[in-house]
Design an enzyme around this catalytic site. Structure first.
Site, PDB file in Angstrom:
ATOM      1  N   ILE A  15      25.790  16.039   3.874  1.00  0.00           N
ATOM      2  CA  ILE A  15      27.120  16.490   3.442  1.00  0.00           C
ATOM      3  C   ILE A  15      27.454  17.833   4.076  1.00  0.00           C
ATOM      4  CG2 ILE A  15      28.507  17.200   1.445  1.00  0.00           C
ATOM      5  CD1 ILE A  15      26.793  15.192  -0.247  1.00  0.00           C
ATOM      6  N   LEU A  36      15.604  23.301   6.612  1.00  0.00           N
ATOM      7  CA  LEU A  36      15.377  22.148   7.497  1.00  0.00           C
ATOM      8  C   LEU A  36      14.331  21.178   6.929  1.00  0.00           C
ATOM      9  CD1 LEU A  36      15.550  23.956  10.982  1.00  0.00           C
ATOM     10  CD2 LEU A  36      17.395  22.925   9.641  1.00  0.00           C
ATOM     11  N   GLY A  39      17.323  18.496   6.392  1.00  0.00           N
ATOM     12  CA  GLY A  39      18.416  18.730   7.344  1.00  0.00           C
ATOM     13  C   GLY A  39      17.884  18.868   8.767  1.00  0.00           C
ATOM     14  N   TYR A 146      15.570  16.467 -11.590  1.00  0.00           N
ATOM     15  CA  TYR A 146      16.744  16.680 -10.732  1.00  0.00           C
ATOM     16  C   TYR A 146      17.989  16.918 -11.579  1.00  0.00           C
ATOM     17  CZ  TYR A 146      20.521  15.419  -7.455  1.00  0.00           C
ATOM     18  OH  TYR A 146      21.667  15.423  -6.703  1.00  0.00           O
ATOM     19  N   ASN A 175      27.937   8.728  -5.890  1.00  0.00           N
ATOM     20  CA  ASN A 175      27.076   8.454  -4.724  1.00  0.00           C
ATOM     21  C   ASN A 175      27.845   8.586  -3.414  1.00  0.00           C
ATOM     22  OD1 ASN A 175      25.713   7.416  -7.129  1.00  0.00           O
ATOM     23  ND2 ASN A 175      24.173   6.748  -5.653  1.00  0.00           N
ATOM     24  N   ARG A 214      26.818   1.594  -8.790  1.00  0.00           N
ATOM     25  CA  ARG A 214      27.085   2.967  -8.376  1.00  0.00           C
ATOM     26  C   ARG A 214      28.535   3.056  -7.932  1.00  0.00           C
ATOM     27  NH1 ARG A 214      22.825   3.234 -10.448  1.00  0.00           N
ATOM     28  NH2 ARG A 214      20.989   4.465  -9.866  1.00  0.00           N
ATOM     29  N   ARG A 273      12.965   1.488 -10.577  1.00  0.00           N
ATOM     30  CA  ARG A 273      12.383   2.831 -10.503  1.00  0.00           C
ATOM     31  C   ARG A 273      12.431   3.511 -11.872  1.00  0.00           C
ATOM     32  NH1 ARG A 273      15.491   5.225  -5.206  1.00  0.00           N
ATOM     33  NH2 ARG A 273      13.865   4.763  -3.702  1.00  0.00           N
TER      34      ARG A 273
HETATM   35  P1  NAD Z   1      20.550  16.344   2.342  1.00  0.00           P
HETATM   36  O1  NAD Z   1      19.091  16.232   2.003  1.00  0.00           O
HETATM   37  O2  NAD Z   1      21.022  15.727   3.594  1.00  0.00           O
HETATM   38  O3  NAD Z   1      21.014  17.867   2.326  1.00  0.00           O
HETATM   39  C1  NAD Z   1      20.355  18.883   1.600  1.00  0.00           C
HETATM   40  C2  NAD Z   1      20.133  20.038   2.565  1.00  0.00           C
HETATM   41  O4  NAD Z   1      19.525  21.114   1.831  1.00  0.00           O
HETATM   42  C3  NAD Z   1      19.171  19.676   3.714  1.00  0.00           C
HETATM   43  O5  NAD Z   1      19.700  20.138   4.926  1.00  0.00           O
HETATM   44  C4  NAD Z   1      17.879  20.404   3.348  1.00  0.00           C
HETATM   45  O6  NAD Z   1      17.121  20.739   4.496  1.00  0.00           O
HETATM   46  C5  NAD Z   1      18.436  21.605   2.603  1.00  0.00           C
HETATM   47  N1  NAD Z   1      17.494  22.207   1.650  1.00  0.00           N
HETATM   48  C6  NAD Z   1      16.743  21.578   0.700  1.00  0.00           C
HETATM   49  N2  NAD Z   1      16.032  22.471   0.014  1.00  0.00           N
HETATM   50  C7  NAD Z   1      16.346  23.685   0.525  1.00  0.00           C
HETATM   51  C8  NAD Z   1      15.912  25.009   0.239  1.00  0.00           C
HETATM   52  N3  NAD Z   1      15.005  25.257  -0.715  1.00  0.00           N
HETATM   53  N4  NAD Z   1      16.437  26.030   0.971  1.00  0.00           N
HETATM   54  C9  NAD Z   1      17.334  25.798   1.955  1.00  0.00           C
HETATM   55  N5  NAD Z   1      17.767  24.568   2.287  1.00  0.00           N
HETATM   56  C10 NAD Z   1      17.274  23.529   1.570  1.00  0.00           C
HETATM   57  O7  NAD Z   1      21.337  15.767   1.079  1.00  0.00           O
HETATM   58  P2  NAD Z   1      22.891  15.616   0.802  1.00  0.00           P
HETATM   59  O8  NAD Z   1      23.096  14.226   0.366  1.00  0.00           O
HETATM   60  O9  NAD Z   1      23.677  16.177   1.924  1.00  0.00           O
HETATM   61  O10 NAD Z   1      23.044  16.541  -0.511  1.00  0.00           O
HETATM   62  C11 NAD Z   1      23.748  17.787  -0.498  1.00  0.00           C
HETATM   63  C12 NAD Z   1      23.912  18.237  -1.948  1.00  0.00           C
HETATM   64  O11 NAD Z   1      24.722  17.312  -2.656  1.00  0.00           O
HETATM   65  C13 NAD Z   1      22.616  18.357  -2.737  1.00  0.00           C
HETATM   66  O12 NAD Z   1      22.720  19.469  -3.597  1.00  0.00           O
HETATM   67  C14 NAD Z   1      22.584  17.081  -3.552  1.00  0.00           C
HETATM   68  O13 NAD Z   1      21.818  17.229  -4.730  1.00  0.00           O
HETATM   69  C15 NAD Z   1      24.043  16.930  -3.859  1.00  0.00           C
HETATM   70  N6  NAD Z   1      24.429  15.571  -4.195  1.00  0.00           N
HETATM   71  C16 NAD Z   1      24.349  14.584  -3.251  1.00  0.00           C
HETATM   72  C17 NAD Z   1      24.754  13.299  -3.606  1.00  0.00           C
HETATM   73  C18 NAD Z   1      24.707  12.161  -2.611  1.00  0.00           C
HETATM   74  O14 NAD Z   1      25.037  11.033  -3.007  1.00  0.00           O
HETATM   75  N7  NAD Z   1      24.321  12.380  -1.360  1.00  0.00           N
HETATM   76  C19 NAD Z   1      25.227  13.030  -4.893  1.00  0.00           C
HETATM   77  C20 NAD Z   1      25.226  14.054  -5.834  1.00  0.00           C
HETATM   78  C21 NAD Z   1      24.859  15.336  -5.477  1.00  0.00           C
HETATM   79  C1  UD1 Z   2      22.071   9.480  -5.688  1.00  0.00           C
HETATM   80  C2  UD1 Z   2      21.713  10.719  -4.854  1.00  0.00           C
HETATM   81  C3  UD1 Z   2      21.526  11.896  -5.779  1.00  0.00           C
HETATM   82  C4  UD1 Z   2      22.791  12.024  -6.626  1.00  0.00           C
HETATM   83  C5  UD1 Z   2      23.140  10.745  -7.387  1.00  0.00           C
HETATM   84  C6  UD1 Z   2      24.511  10.861  -8.075  1.00  0.00           C
HETATM   85  C7  UD1 Z   2      20.440  10.530  -2.767  1.00  0.00           C
HETATM   86  C8  UD1 Z   2      19.131  10.283  -2.124  1.00  0.00           C
HETATM   87  N1  UD1 Z   2      20.463  10.480  -4.119  1.00  0.00           N
HETATM   88  O1  UD1 Z   2      20.988   9.153  -6.577  1.00  0.00           O
HETATM   89  O2  UD1 Z   2      21.343  13.083  -5.004  1.00  0.00           O
HETATM   90  O3  UD1 Z   2      22.684  13.099  -7.502  1.00  0.00           O
HETATM   91  O4  UD1 Z   2      23.250   9.683  -6.433  1.00  0.00           O
HETATM   92  O5  UD1 Z   2      24.914   9.644  -8.595  1.00  0.00           O
HETATM   93  O6  UD1 Z   2      21.423  10.760  -2.122  1.00  0.00           O
HETATM   94  N2  UD1 Z   2      17.641   1.453  -4.337  1.00  0.00           N
HETATM   95  C9  UD1 Z   2      17.151   0.211  -3.960  1.00  0.00           C
HETATM   96  N3  UD1 Z   2      16.516   0.111  -2.754  1.00  0.00           N
HETATM   97  C10 UD1 Z   2      16.349   1.175  -1.911  1.00  0.00           C
HETATM   98  C11 UD1 Z   2      16.860   2.436  -2.314  1.00  0.00           C
HETATM   99  C12 UD1 Z   2      17.502   2.542  -3.541  1.00  0.00           C
HETATM  100  O7  UD1 Z   2      17.256  -0.770  -4.701  1.00  0.00           O
HETATM  101  O8  UD1 Z   2      15.755   1.017  -0.832  1.00  0.00           O
HETATM  102  C13 UD1 Z   2      18.341   1.557  -5.631  1.00  0.00           C
HETATM  103  C14 UD1 Z   2      17.830   2.634  -6.564  1.00  0.00           C
HETATM  104  O9  UD1 Z   2      16.746   2.187  -7.344  1.00  0.00           O
HETATM  105  C15 UD1 Z   2      19.090   2.916  -7.404  1.00  0.00           C
HETATM  106  C16 UD1 Z   2      20.228   2.699  -6.396  1.00  0.00           C
HETATM  107  O10 UD1 Z   2      19.681   1.925  -5.334  1.00  0.00           O
HETATM  108  O11 UD1 Z   2      19.202   1.971  -8.441  1.00  0.00           O
HETATM  109  C17 UD1 Z   2      20.777   3.994  -5.840  1.00  0.00           C
HETATM  110  O12 UD1 Z   2      19.676   4.774  -5.401  1.00  0.00           O
HETATM  111  P1  UD1 Z   2      19.876   6.131  -4.553  1.00  0.00           P
HETATM  112  O13 UD1 Z   2      20.729   5.905  -3.375  1.00  0.00           O
HETATM  113  O14 UD1 Z   2      18.515   6.733  -4.371  1.00  0.00           O
HETATM  114  O15 UD1 Z   2      20.819   6.968  -5.514  1.00  0.00           O
HETATM  115  P2  UD1 Z   2      20.747   7.613  -6.955  1.00  0.00           P
HETATM  116  O16 UD1 Z   2      19.399   7.537  -7.584  1.00  0.00           O
HETATM  117  O17 UD1 Z   2      21.918   7.032  -7.665  1.00  0.00           O
END
Ligand code: NAD
Ligand code: UD1
Length: 309
Positions: A15, A36, A39, A146, A175, A214, A273
């Site tokens: 993101i 990193l 990232g 988390y 998600n 989701r 899970r």
């Molecule tokens: P991502 O893993 O791609 O990005 C997270 C970034 O944070 C990475 O670049 C990682 O290297 C960096 N990072 C982790 N720990 C760190 C630390 N201690 N110090 C400095 N950098 C650190 O994941 P993303 O999906 O881009 O998530 C970004 C944010 O959005 C996170 O806070 C995540 O919890 C939140 N979020 C994501 C989702 C989703 O669906 N992807 C949903 C809800 C919340």
């Molecule tokens: C995701 C985000 C989390 C965020 C949350 C908000 C990631 C890695 N996780 O968690 O940061 O806070 O949404 O809603 O971005 N699954 C399978 N097979 C797979 C992988 C996953 O069946 O190979 C299932 C999981 O068990 C779960 C669903 O898919 O039921 C979604 O899993 P995942 O993408 O990890 O997301 P969340 O746990 O919802």
């Protein structure tokens, strides 16, 4: 003052790097602080004259203080994004997911920076969904380290708003998916894993019956929202859900991938899970009331973009 950078913690991630691109396109200066861990520098336009990458950890207060010097606002996205990783390593993930937020708040207070956009999560609601849309005032029931860290971070941001005039824009992302979401770990976002497997023909694992739902939201639309919150005169107090108000089951997601690609690999079901949420769907009325969000990317279009179709 407009040359003052915007700090993106976690800006080398999925993101964060899209947000960096969007801010650069808007003419902003961008500073990224990232350890990193997930990232990648390659996600960023490293040669761009208005982008600066600092490698460092948000759990290190000195590092955060230095990164914030001269900035006008912060997008605090750094965290271990995997819910399952927090279940397996709660102490380690707490450093990034909670202490990191506290360090950002303290550095902002010291330096008089007010606006912070925070990436909270739908995970704070726990199993409260039951299939219906979840509004922001639904009782919170965090089920995993988390989710506890995200909710505690929200409460601290609220404290700093009242006590030290910080202006937090707290978003509970549902998600998020799109290009650059790293599929390489079993803990990666489900769409990134399924898309990569579908493209390579490797088998897909579904945890449980696949009927869990989701609310998937496209990253390109998310960053439009984050930019608005970073640059707005004022932001609403209290958290705002970010979702489409559409529940999609994993089985429906697989069918949508098949519709776009014309094929699917073998699918295996294994045990659900631990701590996995069954249903998650956003009531997005606050989002639509306070921000102008396009919501123009239905899931099949986002998947087509991701799958190169
Ligand atoms: P991502 O893993 O791609 O990005 C997270 C970034 O944070 C990475 O670049 C990682 O290297 C960096 N990072 C982790 N720990 C760190 C630390 N201690 N110090 C400095 N950098 C650190 O994941 P993303 O999906 O881009 O998530 C970004 C944010 O959005 C996170 O806070 C995540 O919890 C939140 N979020 C994501 C989702 C989703 O669906 N992807 C949903 C809800 C919340
Ligand atoms: C995701 C985000 C989390 C965020 C949350 C908000 C990631 C890695 N996780 O968690 O940061 O806070 O949404 O809603 O971005 N699954 C399978 N097979 C797979 C992988 C996953 O069946 O190979 C299932 C999981 O068990 C779960 C669903 O898919 O039921 C979604 O899993 P995942 O993408 O990890 O997301 P969340 O746990 O919802």
């Amino acid at each position: 003052m407009t040359d003052a950078p915007i700090l993106i913690t976690g800006g080398a991630g999925f993101i964060g790097s899209h947000l960096a691109d969007r801010l650069l396109a808007a003419g902003c200066h961008v500073r990224v602080l990232d350890n990193l861990s997930t990232g990648k520098p390659d996600n960023l336009q490293l040669t761009h004259p208005r982008l600066h990458l600092l490698e460092g950890d948000v759990a290190d207060a000195t590092c955060v203080r230095q990164a914030l010097q001269g900035c006008r606002a912060v997008a605090h996205l750094a965290a271990v994004a995997s819910v399952q990783a927090s279940v397996e390593a709660p102490v380690a993930t707490h450093q990034s997911n909670f202490i990191g937020t506290l360090n950002v708040c303290e550095a902002m207070r010291e330096q008089g920076v007010r606006r912070v956009v925070f990436a909270s999560s739908a995970a704070v609601y726990g199993q409260n969904g039951e299939g219906q849309a979840i509004a922001e005032d639904t009782p919170k029931a965090p089920l995993t380290p988390y989710a506890v860290d995200k909710l505690a971070s929200e409460h601290y941001l609220d404290f700093y708003a009242r006590q030290h005039a910080l202006e937090p824009a707290i978003f509970r992302f549902f998600n998020i998916y799109g290009p650059r979401q790293d599929p390489s770990s079993p803990y990666s976002g489900v769409i990134s894993i399924f898309a990569e497997r579908a493209l390579s023909g490797r088998p897909i694992t579904v945890y449980g019956d696949g009927e869990q739902t989701r609310d998937f939201f496209y990253v390109g639309e998310l960053v439009e929202l984050l930019v608005q919150a970073l640059l707005a005169e004022q932001v609403p107090s209290g958290a705002v859900n970010v979702g489409r108000n559409q529940a999609v089951s994993l089985l429906q997601l697989l069918r949508a991938i098949e519709q776009v690609l014309g094929r699917l690999p073998a699918i295996t079901h294994v045990a659900p899970r631990s701590g996995d949420i069954r249903h998650s769907r956003a009531d997005n009325r606050r989002l639509l009331a306070h921000y102008s969000v396009p919501l123009e990317t239905p899931l099949v279009d986002g998947l087509a973009c991701l799958l190169g179709r």
